[in-house]
Design an enzyme around this catalytic site. Structure first.
Site, PDB file in Angstrom:
ATOM      1  CE  LYS A 168      -4.104   0.954   1.711  1.00  0.00           C
ATOM      2  NZ  LYS A 168      -5.063   0.750   2.748  1.00  0.00           N
ATOM      3  NE  ARG A 243      -9.929   1.702  -0.989  1.00  0.00           N
ATOM      4  CZ  ARG A 243      -9.310   2.687  -0.206  1.00  0.00           C
ATOM      5  NH1 ARG A 243      -8.360   3.390  -1.106  1.00  0.00           N
ATOM      6  NH2 ARG A 243      -9.114   2.586   0.768  1.00  0.00           N
ATOM      7  NE  ARG A 282      -5.752   7.007   9.610  1.00  0.00           N
ATOM      8  CZ  ARG A 282      -5.808   5.948   8.644  1.00  0.00           C
ATOM      9  NH1 ARG A 282      -4.769   5.915   8.212  1.00  0.00           N
ATOM     10  NH2 ARG A 282      -6.643   5.968   7.853  1.00  0.00           N
ATOM     11  NE  ARG A 288      -9.049   9.192   6.793  1.00  0.00           N
ATOM     12  CZ  ARG A 288      -8.630   8.357   5.974  1.00  0.00           C
ATOM     13  NH1 ARG A 288      -7.287   8.360   5.671  1.00  0.00           N
ATOM     14  NH2 ARG A 288      -9.331   7.584   5.431  1.00  0.00           N
ATOM     15  NE  ARG A 300     -12.261   3.874   5.763  1.00  0.00           N
ATOM     16  CZ  ARG A 300     -11.553   4.425   6.799  1.00  0.00           C
ATOM     17  NH1 ARG A 300     -12.200   4.982   7.909  1.00  0.00           N
ATOM     18  NH2 ARG A 300     -10.190   4.560   6.782  1.00  0.00           N
TER      19      ARG A 300
HETATM   20  P1  AMP Z   1      -8.057   5.954   2.293  1.00  0.00           P
HETATM   21  O1  AMP Z   1      -7.335   7.028   2.623  1.00  0.00           O
HETATM   22  O2  AMP Z   1      -7.132   5.085   1.316  1.00  0.00           O
HETATM   23  O3  AMP Z   1      -8.549   5.130   3.374  1.00  0.00           O
HETATM   24  O4  AMP Z   1      -9.438   6.189   1.337  1.00  0.00           O
HETATM   25  C1  AMP Z   1     -10.309   6.802   2.062  1.00  0.00           C
HETATM   26  C2  AMP Z   1     -11.575   6.891   1.068  1.00  0.00           C
HETATM   27  O5  AMP Z   1     -11.269   7.596  -0.210  1.00  0.00           O
HETATM   28  C3  AMP Z   1     -12.148   5.506   0.771  1.00  0.00           C
HETATM   29  O6  AMP Z   1     -12.850   5.025   1.765  1.00  0.00           O
HETATM   30  C4  AMP Z   1     -13.044   5.841  -0.551  1.00  0.00           C
HETATM   31  O7  AMP Z   1     -14.128   6.337  -0.049  1.00  0.00           O
HETATM   32  C5  AMP Z   1     -12.333   6.790  -1.248  1.00  0.00           C
HETATM   33  N1  AMP Z   1     -11.200   6.200  -1.856  1.00  0.00           N
HETATM   34  C6  AMP Z   1      -9.857   6.071  -1.981  1.00  0.00           C
HETATM   35  N2  AMP Z   1      -9.219   5.336  -2.995  1.00  0.00           N
HETATM   36  C7  AMP Z   1     -10.230   4.876  -3.628  1.00  0.00           C
HETATM   37  C8  AMP Z   1     -10.135   4.056  -4.677  1.00  0.00           C
HETATM   38  N3  AMP Z   1      -9.389   3.510  -5.401  1.00  0.00           N
HETATM   39  N4  AMP Z   1     -11.506   3.575  -5.312  1.00  0.00           N
HETATM   40  C9  AMP Z   1     -12.613   4.207  -4.771  1.00  0.00           C
HETATM   41  N5  AMP Z   1     -12.654   5.073  -3.558  1.00  0.00           N
HETATM   42  C10 AMP Z   1     -11.473   5.464  -3.001  1.00  0.00           C
END
Ligand code: AMP
Length: 349
Positions: A168, A243, A282, A288, A300
């Site tokens: 994404k 989400r 990654r 990360r 996740r």
């Molecule tokens: P991402 O970079 O999109 O993979 O997000 C990494 C982490 O950020 C996720 O595993 C959640 O802990 C938190 N996070 C990101 N977006 C959301 C969301 N819309 N709702 C809740 N937690 C989020």
């Protein structure tokens, strides 16, 4: 319109002359609703280089029968300036037609400049470009069962959907340039806040470290603030948000308060094993922690399956869900996504 025309022509056997291409859907519905005897002819207006002084001569193609002494009704999908109509009536004036009527599904009174009587009008519309129900934009959109106004202000709001690792963020970086959109990645905003040890960062950190979702209230407030920071945006790419169903509703409400909406949710599809491999790879360079541990990655995915996957139905219900194969080169996937977005430009759904 069929009954209206029938009531004035019931003693006739009219020839309906359908002007292609746009009028084909209208003509089909019209035909099914016309209760009396009638015949149909299908024509298109073509121009060829003539030898007369104006250089260009218009010709009707497809007329296979003589219209002499017949009652003719031209069926048009739309009449705007009236240029096409003028050409057609001029051509028909040379035939020995008994009587000629003009019927059009749509009519734009604001731009019509001719002295031609239009006998039957389905709907008068403002001077907007419309698409669907036979009418096209660059050849597309004729198959839409309803009529839409062309979304030419290019305000497009997209949700990029998919499991962690689906690509994404990578794709959003290309799409934001191509379509001049503002990219909001909730994950990036959280990581930025954690790095800067802000209050928001401290709130989110413990959840993110485990691969859990941050609670809705925190995330929704943050997202609202990010949108408010960009009042002049052409549109947004939401990446990692919504989400949960609660977040989806909050996003709808926020956008509705600005008179805009999510135009499409595009899911990047890839299977778990490919995604785990990508994320671990990654994790080696991104630093990360949630990408470095397979247990956290699987957590996740669980969060996605339980809380995020139900959104597919939410957006399917709104006819806004599109799915794109997320396996392939980055360029190939950008192209697949662009195809969906280009399709959106012709509707204002
Ligand atoms: P991402 O970079 O999109 O993979 O997000 C990494 C982490 O950020 C996720 O595993 C959640 O802990 C938190 N996070 C990101 N977006 C959301 C969301 N819309 N709702 C809740 N937690 C989020």
């Amino acid at each position: 319109m069929a009954s209206e025309i029938y009531s004035s022509l019931k003693d006739e056997n009219p020839v309906f002359v359908v002007v292609l291409n746009g009028a084909f859907v209208f003509a089909s519905d019209f035909a099914k609703n016309y209760p009396g005897n009638c015949e149909f002819e299908f024509v298109r207006l073509a121009s060829y280089e003539g030898t007369n002084s104006s250089g260009e001569v218009k010709q009707l193609l497809g007329l296979n029968k003589s219209l002499e002494e017949r009652t003719v009704v031209v069926l048009e999908d739309i009449i705007d300036t009236g240029n096409t109509l003028e050409e057609i009536t001029e051509i028909f004036s040379k035939e020995k037609i008994k009587q000629l009527y003009i019927a059009t599904l749509f009519f734009k009174p604001e731009v019509f400049k001719k002295e031609i009587k239009i006998d039957y009008i389905g709907l008068k519309i403002p001077n907007k470009f419309i698409v669907g129900y036979g009418l096209d934009y660059n050849g597309l959109g004729r198959n839409f069962s309803q009529v839409y106004e062309l979304n030419n202000n290019r305000m497009i709001n997209l949700v990029l959907f998919g499991k962690p690792g689906a690509g994404k963020g990578t794709q959003a970086n290309f799409l934001k340039e191509k379509y001049q959109l503002v990219h909001i990645s909730t994950g990036d905003v959280f990581r930025f806040n954690i790095k800067n040890e802000t209050e928001l960062g401290n709130l989110a950190k413990s959840y993110m470290d485990k691969g859990d979702l941050v609670p809705d209230e925190i995330t929704i407030n943050m997202l609202n603030a990010e949108v408010e920071k960009n009042p002049d945006a052409n549109g947004f790419i939401f990446d990692g948000f919504p989400r949960t169903t609660k977040q989806a509703k909050a996003l709808d409400d926020l956008l509705a308060s600005k008179n805009i909406a999510v135009n499409a949710t595009i899911a990047l599809e890839a299977n778990d094993e490919v995604l785990i491999e990508r994320l671990l790879e990654r994790g080696k360079s991104s630093g990360r922690s949630d990408d470095q541990d397979e247990g956290k990655i699987r957590n996740r995915f669980d969060e996605y399956n339980q809380k995020t996957a139900p959104l597919i139905d939410y957006y399917k219900n709104e006819e806004k869900f599109f799915s794109v194969d997320g396996i392939g080169s980055i360029e190939e996937i950008t192209e697949r996504l662009s195809d969906v977005i280009d399709g959106l430009m012709i509707s204002s759904k």
